[in-house]
Design a protein around this motif. Structure first.
Motif, mmCIF file in Angstrom:
data_model
loop_
_atom_site.group_PDB
_atom_site.id
_atom_site.type_symbol
_atom_site.label_atom_id
_atom_site.label_comp_id
_atom_site.label_asym_id
_atom_site.label_seq_id
_atom_site.Cartn_x
_atom_site.Cartn_y
_atom_site.Cartn_z
ATOM 1 N N VAL A 124 4.016 -3.088 4.711
ATOM 2 C CA VAL A 124 4.122 -2.140 3.589
ATOM 3 C C VAL A 124 2.834 -1.308 3.425
ATOM 4 C CG1 VAL A 124 4.392 -1.943 1.075
ATOM 5 C CG2 VAL A 124 5.954 -3.390 2.397
ATOM 6 N N PRO A 125 1.634 -1.915 3.470
ATOM 7 C CA PRO A 125 0.423 -1.072 3.370
ATOM 8 C C PRO A 125 0.344 -0.020 4.481
ATOM 9 C CG PRO A 125 -0.153 -3.388 3.104
ATOM 10 C CD PRO A 125 1.299 -3.349 3.496
ATOM 11 N N TYR A 126 0.736 -0.411 5.699
ATOM 12 C CA TYR A 126 0.741 0.543 6.813
ATOM 13 C C TYR A 126 1.715 1.683 6.513
ATOM 14 C CZ TYR A 126 1.864 2.538 11.379
ATOM 15 O OH TYR A 126 2.095 3.418 12.419
ATOM 16 N N MET A 127 2.922 1.318 6.090
ATOM 17 C CA MET A 127 3.955 2.315 5.800
ATOM 18 C C MET A 127 3.495 3.290 4.713
ATOM 19 S SD MET A 127 7.785 1.558 4.415
ATOM 20 C CE MET A 127 7.310 0.764 2.889
ATOM 21 N N CYS A 128 2.875 2.759 3.672
ATOM 22 C CA CYS A 128 2.412 3.629 2.578
ATOM 23 C C CYS A 128 1.318 4.588 3.065
ATOM 24 C CB CYS A 128 1.895 2.783 1.407
ATOM 25 S SG CYS A 128 3.214 1.873 0.574
ATOM 26 N N ALA A 129 0.362 4.054 3.818
ATOM 27 C CA ALA A 129 -0.729 4.899 4.332
ATOM 28 C C ALA A 129 -0.172 5.993 5.244
ATOM 29 C CB ALA A 129 -1.733 4.036 5.101
ATOM 30 N N LYS A 130 0.797 5.611 6.086
ATOM 31 C CA LYS A 130 1.368 6.566 7.035
ATOM 32 C C LYS A 130 2.234 7.619 6.331
ATOM 33 C CE LYS A 130 0.141 6.022 11.241
ATOM 34 N NZ LYS A 130 -0.999 6.852 11.606
ATOM 35 N N ALA A 131 3.007 7.204 5.331
ATOM 36 C CA ALA A 131 3.868 8.164 4.627
ATOM 37 C C ALA A 131 3.003 9.216 3.926
ATOM 38 C CB ALA A 131 4.764 7.438 3.635
ATOM 39 N N ARG A 132 1.902 8.773 3.327
ATOM 40 C CA ARG A 132 0.961 9.716 2.684
ATOM 41 C C ARG A 132 0.453 10.725 3.708
ATOM 42 N NH1 ARG A 132 -0.848 9.366 -2.107
ATOM 43 N NH2 ARG A 132 -0.501 7.500 -3.329
ATOM 44 N N MET A 150 -9.446 5.934 20.933
ATOM 45 C CA MET A 150 -8.275 5.070 20.986
ATOM 46 C C MET A 150 -6.977 5.843 20.750
ATOM 47 S SD MET A 150 -8.905 1.826 21.548
ATOM 48 C CE MET A 150 -10.320 0.714 21.637
ATOM 49 N N GLY A 151 -5.944 5.417 21.454
ATOM 50 C CA GLY A 151 -4.595 5.923 21.231
ATOM 51 C C GLY A 151 -3.757 4.842 20.583
ATOM 52 N N PHE A 152 -2.666 5.262 19.967
ATOM 53 C CA PHE A 152 -1.803 4.337 19.226
ATOM 54 C C PHE A 152 -0.484 4.205 19.964
ATOM 55 C CE2 PHE A 152 1.190 3.434 15.695
ATOM 56 C CZ PHE A 152 0.562 2.326 15.146
ATOM 57 N N HIS A 153 -0.121 2.965 20.319
ATOM 58 C CA HIS A 153 1.115 2.730 21.067
ATOM 59 C C HIS A 153 1.843 1.537 20.473
ATOM 60 C CE1 HIS A 153 -0.198 5.501 24.254
ATOM 61 N NE2 HIS A 153 -1.399 5.030 23.979
ATOM 62 N N ILE A 204 12.628 11.912 -1.795
ATOM 63 C CA ILE A 204 13.154 12.004 -0.427
ATOM 64 C C ILE A 204 12.503 10.869 0.363
ATOM 65 C CG2 ILE A 204 13.716 14.464 -0.399
ATOM 66 C CD1 ILE A 204 11.124 15.017 1.040
ATOM 67 N N THR A 205 13.196 10.420 1.397
ATOM 68 C CA THR A 205 12.741 9.218 2.112
ATOM 69 C C THR A 205 11.874 9.586 3.303
ATOM 70 O OG1 THR A 205 14.924 8.362 1.602
ATOM 71 C CG2 THR A 205 13.581 7.056 3.065
ATOM 72 N N TYR A 206 10.800 8.842 3.474
ATOM 73 C CA TYR A 206 9.950 9.015 4.650
ATOM 74 C C TYR A 206 9.849 7.712 5.430
ATOM 75 C CZ TYR A 206 7.982 13.705 4.257
ATOM 76 O OH TYR A 206 7.814 15.068 4.272
ATOM 77 N N THR A 207 9.665 7.851 6.732
ATOM 78 C CA THR A 207 9.260 6.730 7.572
ATOM 79 C C THR A 207 7.777 6.954 7.881
ATOM 80 O OG1 THR A 207 9.771 7.955 9.577
ATOM 81 C CG2 THR A 207 11.548 6.593 8.654
ATOM 82 N N PRO A 208 7.103 5.982 8.513
ATOM 83 C CA PRO A 208 5.681 6.185 8.805
ATOM 84 C C PRO A 208 5.379 7.429 9.638
ATOM 85 C CG PRO A 208 6.222 3.866 9.016
ATOM 86 C CD PRO A 208 7.521 4.586 8.783
ATOM 87 N N ASP A 209 6.295 7.808 10.559
ATOM 88 C CA ASP A 209 5.981 8.958 11.424
ATOM 89 C C ASP A 209 6.828 10.183 11.109
ATOM 90 O OD1 ASP A 209 8.465 8.357 12.444
ATOM 91 O OD2 ASP A 209 7.747 7.724 14.417
ATOM 92 N N PHE A 213 -4.590 8.787 12.194
ATOM 93 C CA PHE A 213 -5.409 7.572 12.082
ATOM 94 C C PHE A 213 -5.140 6.700 10.860
ATOM 95 C CE2 PHE A 213 -7.581 10.462 14.944
ATOM 96 C CZ PHE A 213 -7.827 9.616 16.019
ATOM 97 N N ALA A 214 -4.315 7.164 9.915
ATOM 98 C CA ALA A 214 -4.071 6.361 8.707
ATOM 99 C C ALA A 214 -3.395 5.035 9.088
ATOM 100 C CB ALA A 214 -3.188 7.133 7.734
ATOM 101 N N GLY A 215 -3.762 3.983 8.358
ATOM 102 C CA GLY A 215 -3.095 2.690 8.546
ATOM 103 C C GLY A 215 -3.492 1.937 9.804
ATOM 104 N N ARG A 216 -4.477 2.450 10.543
ATOM 105 C CA ARG A 216 -4.896 1.815 11.799
ATOM 106 C C ARG A 216 -6.254 1.145 11.635
ATOM 107 N NH1 ARG A 216 -4.194 6.600 16.141
ATOM 108 N NH2 ARG A 216 -5.527 5.193 17.322
#
Length: 830
Positions: free
Chosen positions: A403-411, A449-452, A337-342, A428-431
């Motif tokens: 891609v590394p960010y996307m993988c960390a976030k999907a996990r 910190m916040g993520f925007h 199944i497909t995931y996006t980072p969020d 906090f993954a991928g940040r």
């Protein structure tokens, strides 16, 4: 000419809309467009309908969603699925035994209460139920740990294959054409904004294309130069043989979601089906497909199952539903199944490619298919979204989404499926990403910190004695005291805030003023001046709020919120292309850093560092000037979102740290310090400032939001939405934004809570905070016009309790320019 026959049908070489992908989402879009009367709708599927993620899905359907408007998507899906069989003559296998989300810890009970106040003002059927009621609905449950449940009657599951076939039958019935197998091998944009869609059977010229290709989304995106951040993950579910205790039941069991155990479980015929969401370290990404593409021919295949990976969840399920212990497993389904980072899909038109739309990244395609098909169809036909769904905007991602960010976030997101959903949640993954401001290195250890939109931005700053770190809670938590300290700093001394995440565009050229006058409801600022302007949709709803400065003749700097950078840019670029207008539009978001300096001593601090006259008469409110500060050339605008005396400094990123350090040094003897976005939010609410995405968005018009001052209905230019607003004004408003104070204890409003009067739902809050200056909770809320008078008493529901609230005169605290003006007036009057 439509004479060629392909796949037993006439081949269409032109189409209004070409949808690529025949899963449940793509087919639903075709169905809705055709049903809404669009004549030339073509769907291309490379193998067979449902190939990909649809055919093997567990098919869960639920009214529940923690978001606000995604509830509307779920609601439409369920209502459609209830009537689809009667409409198309195709059985869909829809079971509606209801569902229960189980809370087995006190914090989970808080979460359920938090979700209830966010749901009462929606049509979603949802109740908080007791352990006794849970046992009555699901008699096979071990009740030892169960404290409460969130019950959605009407939830259940549907057969994904039958659903897709029924939608396809409906699409054909209304005139859509479905070709399969029809692989899309190329996509070429034409000069007039259309697309040539290449297939082995011929080329179709389409007015627009919709990418609905599931885990092939990246490959289709790559045909036109996009790297969509979607990644396939392995999801497993287990099916048992007949369970005697299940077979003996007279009614179907509701679906249960054991939030602590992180799995769902439902009845499947006379047995059970359950699917877990493993933790980050256990779950499996199919990242080779990101690197090398999906293997040719993959469509109705599965991955090898791995029970060991989910054993921990199997054991928890056996504890919660003891009859599972003796059940025989007959099938373990492990599919992509497909995931996006969020974890949210990417739905809508894409920036930087005219008439290219996406409907991709669905982790829950079956429940989203119906509602998203309707949402996109409405948007395509009317030219604007039917309601606000910016959290699913494909343009929320950018070049920083690697891609590394996307993988960390999907996990992280997969593991987060059942993590407690607190307000002000951070993950906090991928940040950090590659998108960091010029002062990030100086601030990162000092703040939470916040993520925007890829940026790190300080929420609040630490001092010795504070409980540091991210400590989420449904009640007041570790940041409550420090944020009060920062508000006091800005009200009494001088504070500095990093505002770099703002979206920043420059619009220039012969037609720049003409374009902006068409896009914005305010008049354009004269040279050297700044104003706040709004882009409206054709029906007069607020698409964006932008700060506009004319900093050179015919050259405008546009500033928007971080979350709407490419969302707003796409709207501007579309109008510029369709005009057409002779303009040059550039996105300078990453090149320019922004510091906000605010508080009564701001002028004294900045004057130490520049030759420019920073006095009230020398540098007026809403004026903009190029200045040299601490030896660095930058642009200064006298404006502050805190409502206090302040300037925003627009600085080349490379010089930002130099300017920041010089300001901090110059202000040392005046008590200068940092402040974050939480303090800014509290201060803006005290001043009655509205925020885009809260008080105004694509669900609200500017008149009900109280933005009349910024809307110039008498300006000559025919701005988008003008006629609709004139009509809205003539008809009169049904609801208005009200400003309310509340008597609370250790919990504060934050927006989207239900407002009650005499046991009835009368409205909803849009944003809220604690006012440190006046020592009370306050919020904005939409209420019926007849309940908007000052002194009107209502109740606001927070965590299951109704707190007394009252409509008050806004603002609670006057802005600095207003205070200064009143002081001058008092001095000059005899």
């Amino acid at each position: 000419i439509e004479s060629t026959t392909v796949l037993g049908k006439r081949w269409k070489d032109t189409a209004e809309t070409v949808i690529i992908g025949g899963g449940c989402v793509g087919v639903s879009i075709a169905y809705h467009l055709a049903k809404a009367g669009q004549n030339d709708v073509v769907l291309l599927e490379k193998s067979e309908l449902t190939a990909g993620s649809t055919w093997h899905a567990a098919g869960l359907t639920t009214y529940y969603h923690p978001g606000i408007n995604l509830k509307k998507v779920h609601y439409h899906s369920i209502k459609l699925y209830e009537s689809l069989e009667a409409e198309t003559g195709q059985a869909v296998g829809f079971h509606q035994p209801g569902s229960i989300r189980i809370a087995s810890t006190p914090v989970r009970v808080d979460e359920l209460k938090y979700q209830m106040t966010r749901t009462h003002w929606h049509p979603t059927p949802q109740w908080l139920i007791t352990p006794e009621k849970i046992q009555e609905l699901f008699p096979l449950l071990n009740m030892d740990k169960v404290l409460a449940g969130l019950y959605n009657p009407g939830d259940g599951h549907i057969d994904p294959y039958s659903l897709t076939m029924a939608l396809a039958a409906g699409a054909r019935m209304y005139g859509a054409q479905i070709y399969n197998p029809a692989l899309v091998s190329g996509l070429t944009p034409t000069r007039d904004g259309k697309w040539d869609v290449q297939t082995p059977h011929g080329t179709i010229r389409a007015n627009r294309i919709v990418n609905a290709t599931g885990f092939w989304a990246r490959e289709v995106g790559q045909l036109i130069g996009f790297e969509h951040p979607t990644i396939p993950i392995h999801h497993q579910y287990v099916v048992t043989a007949t369970v005697p205790e299940v077979k003996a039941l007279k009614t179907e069991l509701p679906v249960i979601r054991d939030l602590e155990g992180s799995y769902y479980l439902r009845q499947e015929r006379d047995g059970l089906l359950f699917g877990p969401y493993e933790k980050e370290d256990k779950m499996v990404l199919q990242d080779s497909w990101v690197r090398d593409g999906v293997p040719p021919g993959f469509g109705k295949e599965l991955f090898e199952s791995d029970l060991d990976r989910i054993m921990e969840h199997v054991e928890m399920a056996m504890e919660m539903v003891p009859v599972l212990k003796n059940a025989d497993i007959i099938n373990v389904v492990s599919g992509p199944i497909t995931y996006t980072p969020d974890l949210l899909p990417m739905v809508g038109p894409h920036q930087a490619a005219r008439n290219y739309w996406t409907a991709i990244g669905f982790g829950y395609g079956v429940i989203h298919a119906g509602g998203i098909g309707k949402f996109l169809s409405d948007w395509i036909i009317t030219g604007e979204p039917p309601f606000d769904l910016i959290e699913c905007d494909p343009n929320r991602y950018g070049k920083w989404t690697t891609v590394p960010y996307m993988c960390a976030k999907a996990r992280e997101s997969y593991g987060f499926n059942n993590v407690v959903g607190h307000p002000k949640e951070e993950r906090f993954a991928g940040r950090p990403t590659q998108r960091t401001s010029g002062v990030y290195e100086l601030l990162k250890g000092k703040a939470s910190m916040g993520f925007h939109a890829g940026w790190e931005q300080p929420h609040w700053f630490y001092k010795s004695g504070d409980e540091v770190g991210y400590k989420p809670n449904f009640r007041r938590t570790n940041w409550f005291g420090p944020v009060g300290r920062e508000c006091k700093l800005v009200m009494e001394k001088v504070g500095v805030i990093d505002l770099t995440p703002f979206g920043k565009f420059i619009v220039k050229g012969k037609d720049s003023q003409k374009l902006l006058d068409r896009l914005f409801a305010n008049t354009m600022p004269k040279l050297g001046l700044t104003n706040i302007s709004h882009m409206l949709t054709p029906t007069g709803r607020v698409y964006a709020e932008v700060t506009i400065t004319q900093h050179a003749p015919g050259e405008f700097l546009l500033i928007t919120g971080s979350g709407s950078e490419l969302h707003d840019l796409r709207w501007i670029e579309r109008e510029a292309a369709e005009g057409p207008y002779d303009v040059d539009i550039s996105n300078v978001t990453d090149d320019i850093g922004v510091l906000g300096v605010a508080g009564p001593k701001t002028r004294d601090v900045l004057q130490k560092l520049t030759q420019e006259d920073m006095s009230d008469s020398g540098f007026k409110f809403l004026h903009c000037k190029p200045i040299t500060l601490a030896g660095i050339d930058l642009r200064a605008i006298r404006i502050s979102y805190t409502g206090e005396l302040g300037w925003e400094l627009y600085i080349p990123q490379k010089d930002m740290a130099t300017v920041y350090q010089a300001i901090m040094e110059a202000g040392q003897d005046m008590g200068i310090d940092n402040f974050g976005t939480y303090a800014m939010s509290s201060l803006r609410l005290e001043k009655g400032f509205r925020g885009w995405g809260a008080e105004m968005n694509c669900d609200t018009n500017p008149l009900e939001a109280g933005l009349d001052y910024f809307i110039k209905l008498n300006k000559t230019a025919d701005f988008i939405g003008k006629a609709a607003l004139q009509e809205i004004k003539a008809k009169g408003l049904k609801r208005k934004l009200s400003y309310i104070t509340m008597d609370t204890d250790n919990v504060d409003p934050e927006g989207n809570e239900t407002v009650w009067l005499n046991g009835k739902v009368v409205g909803n809050t849009t944003s809220g905070a604690y006012s440190y200056t006046t020592q009370q909770s306050l919020a904005f809320a939409y209420l019926p016009v007849e309940l908007c008078s000052v002194g009107q008493r209502v109740e606001v529901e927070l965590l299951g309790k109704k707190y007394p609230a009252m409509v008050v005169q806004e603002p609670l605290v006057l802005t600095e320019p207003t205070r200064t003006r009143l002081q001058k007036k008092a001095k000059s009057s005899p």
